[in-house]
Write a protein that holds these residues in place. Structure first.
Motif, PDB file in Angstrom:
ATOM      1  N   LEU A  75       0.816  -1.212   0.000  1.00 10.01           N
ATOM      2  CA  LEU A  75       0.000   0.000   0.000  1.00 10.01           C
ATOM      3  C   LEU A  75       0.852   1.265   0.000  1.00 10.01           C
ATOM      4  N   LEU A  76       1.953   1.230   0.755  1.00 15.23           N
ATOM      5  CA  LEU A  76       2.799   2.415   0.863  1.00 15.23           C
ATOM      6  C   LEU A  76       3.698   2.614  -0.350  1.00 15.23           C
ATOM      7  N   ASP A  77       3.869   1.556  -1.142  1.00 19.07           N
ATOM      8  CA  ASP A  77       4.772   1.628  -2.292  1.00 19.07           C
ATOM      9  C   ASP A  77       4.085   2.168  -3.542  1.00 19.07           C
ATOM     10  N   ASP A  78       2.820   2.532  -3.414  1.00 21.10           N
ATOM     11  CA  ASP A  78       2.070   3.079  -4.555  1.00 21.10           C
ATOM     12  C   ASP A  78       2.573   4.500  -4.833  1.00 21.10           C
ATOM     13  N   LYS A  79       3.348   4.643  -5.907  1.00 21.59           N
ATOM     14  CA  LYS A  79       3.972   5.942  -6.216  1.00 21.59           C
ATOM     15  C   LYS A  79       2.939   7.004  -6.580  1.00 21.59           C
ATOM     16  N   GLU A  80       1.818   6.567  -7.186  1.00 26.69           N
ATOM     17  CA  GLU A  80       0.803   7.541  -7.608  1.00 26.69           C
ATOM     18  C   GLU A  80       0.056   8.117  -6.407  1.00 26.69           C
ATOM     19  N   LEU A  81      -0.237   7.269  -5.422  1.00 24.18           N
ATOM     20  CA  LEU A  81      -0.984   7.745  -4.264  1.00 24.18           C
ATOM     21  C   LEU A  81      -0.087   8.552  -3.324  1.00 24.18           C
ATOM     22  N   ASP A  82       0.999   7.943  -2.858  1.00 23.72           N
ATOM     23  CA  ASP A  82       1.981   8.590  -1.980  1.00 23.72           C
ATOM     24  C   ASP A  82       1.289   9.351  -0.839  1.00 23.72           C
ATOM     25  N   ALA A  83       0.441   8.628  -0.088  1.00 26.94           N
ATOM     26  CA  ALA A  83      -0.284   9.233   1.032  1.00 26.94           C
ATOM     27  C   ALA A  83      -0.158   8.329   2.259  1.00 26.94           C
ATOM     28  N   PRO A  84       1.037   8.251   2.859  1.00 33.12           N
ATOM     29  CA  PRO A  84       1.234   7.348   3.999  1.00 33.12           C
ATOM     30  C   PRO A  84       0.384   7.701   5.208  1.00 33.12           C
ATOM     31  N   LEU A  85       0.112   8.995   5.411  1.00 31.75           N
ATOM     32  CA  LEU A  85      -0.719   9.392   6.543  1.00 31.75           C
ATOM     33  C   LEU A  85      -2.152   8.901   6.383  1.00 31.75           C
ATOM     34  N   PHE A  86      -2.661   8.949   5.137  1.00 35.97           N
ATOM     35  CA  PHE A  86      -4.020   8.467   4.901  1.00 35.97           C
ATOM     36  C   PHE A  86      -4.106   6.956   5.115  1.00 35.97           C
ATOM     37  N   VAL A  87      -3.085   6.223   4.649  1.00 36.73           N
ATOM     38  CA  VAL A  87      -3.064   4.760   4.833  1.00 36.73           C
ATOM     39  C   VAL A  87      -3.106   4.430   6.326  1.00 36.73           C
ATOM     40  N   THR A  88      -2.318   5.147   7.119  1.00 38.32           N
ATOM     41  CA  THR A  88      -2.279   4.903   8.562  1.00 38.32           C
ATOM     42  C   THR A  88      -3.587   5.321   9.229  1.00 38.32           C
ATOM     43  N   PHE A  89      -4.141   6.465   8.798  1.00 41.72           N
ATOM     44  CA  PHE A  89      -5.426   6.928   9.324  1.00 41.72           C
ATOM     45  C   PHE A  89      -6.519   5.900   9.063  1.00 41.72           C
ATOM     46  N   ASN A 245      -7.155   5.060  21.887  1.00 44.74           N
ATOM     47  CA  ASN A 245      -5.990   5.451  21.097  1.00 44.74           C
ATOM     48  C   ASN A 245      -6.346   5.657  19.637  1.00 44.74           C
ATOM     49  N   ASN A 246      -7.100   4.720  19.091  1.00 37.10           N
ATOM     50  CA  ASN A 246      -7.430   4.801  17.670  1.00 37.10           C
ATOM     51  C   ASN A 246      -8.449   5.890  17.373  1.00 37.10           C
ATOM     52  N   ILE A 247      -9.385   6.159  18.314  1.00 39.22           N
ATOM     53  CA  ILE A 247     -10.321   7.288  18.127  1.00 39.22           C
ATOM     54  C   ILE A 247      -9.551   8.606  18.133  1.00 39.22           C
ATOM     55  N   ASN A 248      -8.679   8.783  19.116  1.00 34.39           N
ATOM     56  CA  ASN A 248      -7.859   9.998  19.172  1.00 34.39           C
ATOM     57  C   ASN A 248      -6.997  10.141  17.923  1.00 34.39           C
ATOM     58  N   ALA A 249      -6.439   9.015  17.473  1.00 36.82           N
ATOM     59  CA  ALA A 249      -5.572   9.045  16.292  1.00 36.82           C
ATOM     60  C   ALA A 249      -6.348   9.490  15.050  1.00 36.82           C
ATOM     61  N   CYS A 250      -7.580   8.992  14.898  1.00 35.62           N
ATOM     62  CA  CYS A 250      -8.389   9.385  13.735  1.00 35.62           C
ATOM     63  C   CYS A 250      -8.619  10.897  13.722  1.00 35.62           C
ATOM     64  N   VAL A 251      -8.878  11.474  14.892  1.00 32.36           N
ATOM     65  CA  VAL A 251      -9.104  12.921  14.981  1.00 32.36           C
ATOM     66  C   VAL A 251      -7.812  13.695  14.701  1.00 32.36           C
ATOM     67  N   LEU A 252      -6.703  13.234  15.264  1.00 33.82           N
ATOM     68  CA  LEU A 252      -5.424  13.935  15.104  1.00 33.82           C
ATOM     69  C   LEU A 252      -4.889  13.844  13.674  1.00 33.82           C
ATOM     70  N   PHE A 253      -5.216  12.763  12.980  1.00 29.63           N
ATOM     71  CA  PHE A 253      -4.707  12.588  11.614  1.00 29.63           C
ATOM     72  C   PHE A 253      -5.374  13.538  10.617  1.00 29.63           C
ATOM     73  N   LEU A 254      -6.596  13.970  10.884  1.00 30.46           N
ATOM     74  CA  LEU A 254      -7.322  14.805   9.917  1.00 30.46           C
ATOM     75  C   LEU A 254      -6.568  16.099   9.586  1.00 30.46           C
ATOM     76  N   PRO A 255      -6.161  16.910  10.563  1.00 26.38           N
ATOM     77  CA  PRO A 255      -5.396  18.121  10.200  1.00 26.38           C
ATOM     78  C   PRO A 255      -4.026  17.798   9.611  1.00 26.38           C
ATOM     79  N   PHE A 260      -0.161  18.070   5.137  1.00 27.24           N
ATOM     80  CA  PHE A 260       0.853  17.405   4.314  1.00 27.24           C
ATOM     81  C   PHE A 260       0.344  16.989   2.941  1.00 27.24           C
ATOM     82  N   GLY A 261      -0.903  17.321   2.604  1.00 22.63           N
ATOM     83  CA  GLY A 261      -1.394  17.130   1.248  1.00 22.63           C
ATOM     84  C   GLY A 261      -1.890  15.746   0.907  1.00 22.63           C
ATOM     85  N   ASP A 262      -2.056  14.874   1.912  1.00 23.90           N
ATOM     86  CA  ASP A 262      -2.530  13.515   1.623  1.00 23.90           C
ATOM     87  C   ASP A 262      -3.959  13.512   1.078  1.00 23.90           C
ATOM     88  N   LEU A 263      -4.812  14.412   1.590  1.00 19.73           N
ATOM     89  CA  LEU A 263      -6.196  14.462   1.112  1.00 19.73           C
ATOM     90  C   LEU A 263      -6.261  14.919  -0.341  1.00 19.73           C
TER      91      LEU A 263
END
Length: 382
Positions: A75-89, A245-255, A260-263
């Motif tokens: 998933l992270l090796d997709d050069k076209e997407l290049d959105a590691p934060l979104f994958v983790t979110f 942890n995961n609820i907090n992470a979902c909220v923190l990942f949005l900004p 960083f331009g993942d969206l």
């Protein structure tokens, strides 16, 4: 006068042999089918059953952990997407959904699933927030390291967790470490530098990947320390901690994704409506959640020491599989660096286990279990 035939003389010998055979058969039968011990429910548990159960749990841990690493790398090796934060979110989001599903399943089938009921509480979420900041840093830098160094070098690139455990335990908790444990850390450091050197010689060194790996190692260690502090807020339950942890992470990942331009990259992604892409994303999230469960399962049915040894052996197998799968050619010194890292980590585990057993008024297994669970670095479910 009584006369004895040869068959009469052989009779005591046959009886002795029969008794010997029966004794060996009884021992074999006891070893395979019954030991006389019973489970808490009163049902007899056999050696064969326990052995098969342990083998199944270890195999399940290996399968989920190795598969998840390869899935994340894909998933992270997709050069076209290049959105590691979104994958983790997205993996964190899947973990939250699965926590809710497991609670529902536990209510409907309590005899099948044991999962604690969790209701979202804002006060608890705020108390867990400092840990969540460390948590998202840990999983983000883990994924960034995996993205830049690949699966084959991932074990070495992420090998400094043990070293940071020693350093941060001394700085934050004022805990000293024995010379034997420090020596094991020296072996790990030597393996790490040798691996970096050999990657440079091969022309495949990624300095950004190395930096991300070092930061990730520090975050994993910090995550373990903060987890011990936050555990009382969630009644000592690892699944409640995962939920918050995961609820907090979902909220923190949005900004973060916005900054960083993942969206934006996700919006322009050509496979955004491809079911195959979302299927792989969901699989990644499911495996990320499952690694937390199988980690606890392996510790429950074996021991914290066995879990660590199993994890080390899994890392070795993972490296070999990656080298074979990607048809890579590695030097003897490259393999030596991996063996140094894995050998130093195993030796450190054994040394700490002995030290904990020799410490009075301390439960060695519980302490090691407490330490191991938060340090599972491959997934987001813990």
């Amino acid at each position: 006068m009584l006369r004895y035939s040869n068959s009469d003389r052989a009779f005591p010998l046959r009886v002795a042999l029969d008794r010997s055979h029966m004794k060996r058969f009884s021992i074999l039968k006891m070893a395979l089918w019954g030991s006389g011990e019973s489970e808490p429910g009163g049902r007899e548990e056999t050696y064969l059953y326990r052995a098969l159960r342990i083998a199944a749990v270890v195999a399940l841990y290996w399968f989920i952990s190795i598969t998840m690493v390869f899935l994340n790398n894909y998933l992270l090796d997709d050069k076209e997407l290049d959105a590691p934060l979104f994958v983790t979110f997205f993996q964190c989001l899947v973990s939250v959904v699965l926590c809710g599903f497991m609670q529902l399943l536990a209510r409907l089938c309590p005899w099948l699933i044991d999962f604690p009921p969790v209701r979202f509480d804002l006060k608890t979420a705020r108390e867990v927030l400092p840990l969540s900041v460390v948590f998202i840093s840990m999983i983000t830098f883990n994924n960034l390291c995996l993205k830049h160094v690949g699966v084959a070098f991932y074990t070495v690139g992420r090998s400094l967790t043990t070293v940071f455990n020693v350093l941060l335990s001394y700085v934050i908790l004022k805990q000293t470490t024995s010379l034997q444990a420090v020596g094991c850390c020296g072996v790990i450091l030597g393996g790490f530098w040798l691996g970096v050197d050999q990657e440079g010689v091969a022309g495949s060194l990624s300095w950004s990947g190395i930096v991300f790996g070092v930061i990730a190692s520090a975050c994993v260690s910090l995550n373990a320390i903060y987890t011990k502090k936050v555990m009382p807020c969630v009644d000592g339950n690892i699944w409640k901690l995962s939920y918050y942890n995961n609820i907090n992470a979902c909220v923190l990942f949005l900004p973060l994704m916005l900054v960083f331009g993942d969206l934006g990259r996700l919006y322009n992604y050509t496979r955004i409506f491809d079911p195959g892409f979302w299927g792989m994303m969901i699989f990644g999230g499911v495996f990320g959640f499952a690694i937390g469960y199988v980690t606890g399962l392996q510790i429950k049915f074996t021991s914290p020491l066995t879990h660590n040894v199993s994890g080390t052996a899994k890392a070795c197998a993972q490296t070999v599989i990656a080298v074979v799968y990607y048809s890579s050619s590695k030097s003897l010194l490259w393999w030596t660096s991996n063996m140094m890292v894995l050998g130093g980590s195993s030796a450190y585990t054994v040394v700490k286990s002995r030290e904990m057993k020799g410490t009075p008024h301390k439960e060695p297994e519980d302490s090691a279990k407490e330490k191991l669970l938060p340090e599972e670095e491959d997934g987001v479910g813990v």
